[in-house]
Design an enzyme around this catalytic site. Structure first.
Site, PDB file in Angstrom:
ATOM      1  N   SER A 125       0.835  -1.204   0.000  1.00  0.00           N
ATOM      2  CA  SER A 125       0.000   0.000   0.000  1.00  0.00           C
ATOM      3  C   SER A 125       0.867   1.250   0.000  1.00  0.00           C
ATOM      4  O   SER A 125       1.970   1.250   0.557  1.00  0.00           O
ATOM      5  CB  SER A 125      -0.863  -0.017   1.254  1.00  0.00           C
ATOM      6  OG  SER A 125      -1.477   1.230   1.463  1.00  0.00           O
ATOM      7  N   TYR A 150      -2.249  -1.686  10.917  1.00  0.00           N
ATOM      8  CA  TYR A 150      -2.504  -2.140   9.545  1.00  0.00           C
ATOM      9  C   TYR A 150      -1.349  -1.727   8.634  1.00  0.00           C
ATOM     10  O   TYR A 150      -0.773  -2.551   7.915  1.00  0.00           O
ATOM     11  CB  TYR A 150      -3.828  -1.560   9.014  1.00  0.00           C
ATOM     12  CG  TYR A 150      -3.884  -1.541   7.506  1.00  0.00           C
ATOM     13  CD1 TYR A 150      -4.123  -2.702   6.794  1.00  0.00           C
ATOM     14  CD2 TYR A 150      -3.636  -0.361   6.784  1.00  0.00           C
ATOM     15  CE1 TYR A 150      -4.119  -2.700   5.412  1.00  0.00           C
ATOM     16  CE2 TYR A 150      -3.633  -0.354   5.406  1.00  0.00           C
ATOM     17  CZ  TYR A 150      -3.871  -1.525   4.720  1.00  0.00           C
ATOM     18  OH  TYR A 150      -3.851  -1.514   3.357  1.00  0.00           O
ATOM     19  N   LYS A 154       1.902  -3.944   6.467  1.00  0.00           N
ATOM     20  CA  LYS A 154       2.343  -3.867   5.068  1.00  0.00           C
ATOM     21  C   LYS A 154       3.860  -3.657   5.003  1.00  0.00           C
ATOM     22  O   LYS A 154       4.548  -4.264   4.179  1.00  0.00           O
ATOM     23  CB  LYS A 154       1.605  -2.743   4.334  1.00  0.00           C
ATOM     24  CG  LYS A 154       0.106  -3.002   4.165  1.00  0.00           C
ATOM     25  CD  LYS A 154      -0.168  -4.242   3.327  1.00  0.00           C
ATOM     26  CE  LYS A 154      -1.631  -4.619   3.263  1.00  0.00           C
ATOM     27  NZ  LYS A 154      -1.868  -5.945   2.668  1.00  0.00           N
TER      28      LYS A 154
HETATM   29  C1  UD1 Z   1      -7.026   4.150   3.654  1.00  0.00           C
HETATM   30  C2  UD1 Z   1      -5.766   3.732   4.302  1.00  0.00           C
HETATM   31  C3  UD1 Z   1      -4.922   2.996   3.310  1.00  0.00           C
HETATM   32  C4  UD1 Z   1      -5.673   1.814   2.802  1.00  0.00           C
HETATM   33  C5  UD1 Z   1      -6.971   2.280   2.182  1.00  0.00           C
HETATM   34  C6  UD1 Z   1      -7.797   1.081   1.807  1.00  0.00           C
HETATM   35  C7  UD1 Z   1      -4.278   5.009   5.792  1.00  0.00           C
HETATM   36  C8  UD1 Z   1      -3.867   6.370   6.230  1.00  0.00           C
HETATM   37  N1  UD1 Z   1      -5.141   4.951   4.816  1.00  0.00           N
HETATM   38  O1  UD1 Z   1      -6.697   5.127   2.660  1.00  0.00           O
HETATM   39  O2  UD1 Z   1      -3.735   2.548   3.882  1.00  0.00           O
HETATM   40  O3  UD1 Z   1      -4.908   1.104   1.869  1.00  0.00           O
HETATM   41  O4  UD1 Z   1      -7.700   3.050   3.114  1.00  0.00           O
HETATM   42  O5  UD1 Z   1      -8.720   1.439   0.854  1.00  0.00           O
HETATM   43  O6  UD1 Z   1      -3.850   4.054   6.335  1.00  0.00           O
HETATM   44  N2  UD1 Z   1     -13.032  10.648   3.538  1.00  0.00           N
HETATM   45  C9  UD1 Z   1     -14.054  11.517   3.840  1.00  0.00           C
HETATM   46  N3  UD1 Z   1     -15.222  10.994   4.338  1.00  0.00           N
HETATM   47  C10 UD1 Z   1     -15.401   9.651   4.528  1.00  0.00           C
HETATM   48  C11 UD1 Z   1     -14.355   8.763   4.195  1.00  0.00           C
HETATM   49  C12 UD1 Z   1     -13.168   9.310   3.706  1.00  0.00           C
HETATM   50  O7  UD1 Z   1     -13.930  12.728   3.697  1.00  0.00           O
HETATM   51  O8  UD1 Z   1     -16.492   9.249   4.996  1.00  0.00           O
HETATM   52  C13 UD1 Z   1     -11.767  11.195   2.985  1.00  0.00           C
HETATM   53  C14 UD1 Z   1     -10.552  10.848   3.825  1.00  0.00           C
HETATM   54  O9  UD1 Z   1     -10.375  11.797   4.823  1.00  0.00           O
HETATM   55  C15 UD1 Z   1      -9.452  10.850   2.756  1.00  0.00           C
HETATM   56  C16 UD1 Z   1     -10.176  10.382   1.490  1.00  0.00           C
HETATM   57  O10 UD1 Z   1     -11.560  10.584   1.737  1.00  0.00           O
HETATM   58  O11 UD1 Z   1      -8.987  12.142   2.539  1.00  0.00           O
HETATM   59  C17 UD1 Z   1      -9.943   8.919   1.187  1.00  0.00           C
HETATM   60  O12 UD1 Z   1     -10.246   8.159   2.354  1.00  0.00           O
HETATM   61  P1  UD1 Z   1     -10.285   6.564   2.343  1.00  0.00           P
HETATM   62  O13 UD1 Z   1     -11.139   6.093   1.228  1.00  0.00           O
HETATM   63  O14 UD1 Z   1     -10.623   6.122   3.726  1.00  0.00           O
HETATM   64  O15 UD1 Z   1      -8.806   6.129   1.957  1.00  0.00           O
HETATM   65  P2  UD1 Z   1      -7.409   6.547   2.655  1.00  0.00           P
HETATM   66  O16 UD1 Z   1      -7.588   7.033   4.021  1.00  0.00           O
HETATM   67  O17 UD1 Z   1      -6.673   7.405   1.681  1.00  0.00           O
END
Ligand code: UD1
Length: 338
Positions: A125, A150, A154
């Protein structure tokens, strides 16, 4: 040629099984069904016309892993997806993550090292980079202290593979995914998170269906063009194809190092608001959302430099964010209207 896909009924695993079968590989899936359903097999059959072999095995059971390789002694390569992947849950229950993600890897490698040669593809990742200093992120950007158990599994997984490959006949490719999203265009397979989705895209599509009242946008005060965090969202079908190409590279002995690492992303960063707007465009729906404080542990931005994957692996993401959002939306509607 027979390929073992662990976690082959999960989100990325099932799409990879489809691409492997399309390329003529015979696939045997191991899955413990802890976060996937056996129904996924039918989706794979509907797309490819071929039924993969399936063994329900928990890879933490060392004896079961041994027995598997006795039964299937003709496995030519392994793509290892099986792992727990919820960041928050890993903070609550670190030992579950260390046991599940690490012991399964060790038991697989212990069996593979007994073979005259073995090809191993590992799901890593972009989380290993933490908040990288420079965008876009190249493979030689420093690995930073993990922010969750997690993420740590990795990093440790990559180290275990590096150490093992040095002294065995195992060759490996570590694939560092950016943010996998979307679904198969047939809407036969897709992402099916248990409970409340933690990731952005399934939360958006569930909100679009009315299963969630509104989306929380975590932070609009990031130093980015629109203030929301930026990620590299890659269509799961593109990602799946990269696994087949990586596997063929090892099987054909085209790799130049025992262990090679590739970033898998599109090379383009999209903000949370851009993802919302893409969804609104392809679904022709207004998405209700509110701005909330930043989510703990989130980084500002991450997007891939894909030169190495493009030039060395010969793979490039083809599908757009709109195509990813549209397929995710088709899938969500199909699942909920079943
Ligand atoms: C996360 C994990 C990544 C993992 C991936 C799996 C971390 C920091 N991140 O990525 O390792 O491989 O999930 O798919 O370990 N967001 C919102 N509202 C929500 C959900 C998300 O605003 O309800 C925003 C988050 O703040 C972020 C973006 O959307 O900026 C993407 O979030 P998300 O889909 O959870 O992925 P990551 O956090 O990038």
């Amino acid at each position: 040629m027979k390929i073992l896909v662990t976690g082959g009924l999960g989100f990325i695993g099932s799409h990879t099984v489809v691409e492997l079968q399309n390329e003529g590989f015979e696939v045997v899936i191991i899955d413990d069904l802890s976060n996937a359903s056996e129904d996924v097999i039918q989706g794979i059959v509907n797309i490819t016309g071929k039924k993969p072999l399936f063994e329900k095995i928990d890879l933490r059971e060392k004896a079961a892993v041994k027995d598997f390789f006795k039964k299937y002694n003709d496995v030519a390569g392994v793509i290892h997806f099986a792992a727990s992947k919820a960041v928050g849950e890993s903070v609550e229950n670190p030992l579950l993550y260390y046991e599940n993600n690490i012991s399964s890897l060790v038991y697989l490698l212990q069996e593979l090292k007994e073979k005259p040669e073995a090809s191993f593809i590992f799901s890593s990742s972009c989380t290993v980079y933490g908040q990288a200093e420079k965008m876009p992120i190249t493979e030689d950007a420093p690995v930073q202290a993990a922010m969750s158990p997690y993420g740590n599994t990795k990093q440790i997984g990559e180290e275990i593979i590096n150490d093992t490959a040095k002294v065995t006949n195992i060759s490996a490719i570590l694939l560092r995914y950016f943010n996998p999203v979307g679904a198969h265009p047939s809407a036969e397979i897709g992402e099916l998170p248990l409970g409340v989705p933690q990731n952005l895209v399934p939360f958006i599509t569930q909100t679009g269906m009315g299963l969630r009242q509104e989306l929380s946008v975590f932070g609009n005060d990031y130093p980015t063009p629109d203030g929301t965090a930026v990620r590299d969202y890659i269509h799961v079908v593109d990602l799946a194809k990269a696994h087949v190409i990586a596997l063929q590279r090892l099987l054909n002995k085209k790799n130049v190092q025992k262990v090679e690492t590739f970033n898998l992303g599109t090379g383009t960063g999209s903000s949370v608001l851009e993802v919302i707007h893409s969804f609104e465009k392809v679904s022709d729906k207004k998405l209700p959302y509110i701005i909330k404080p930043r989510r703990e542990g989130d980084i500002t931005e991450a997007y891939a430099n894909t030169d190495k994957a493009n030039n060395v692996l010969g793979w490039k993401a083809q599908l757009t964010l709109d195509e990813a959002m549209s397929s995710a939306w088709e899938w969500e509607q199909k699942v909920r209207n079943k």
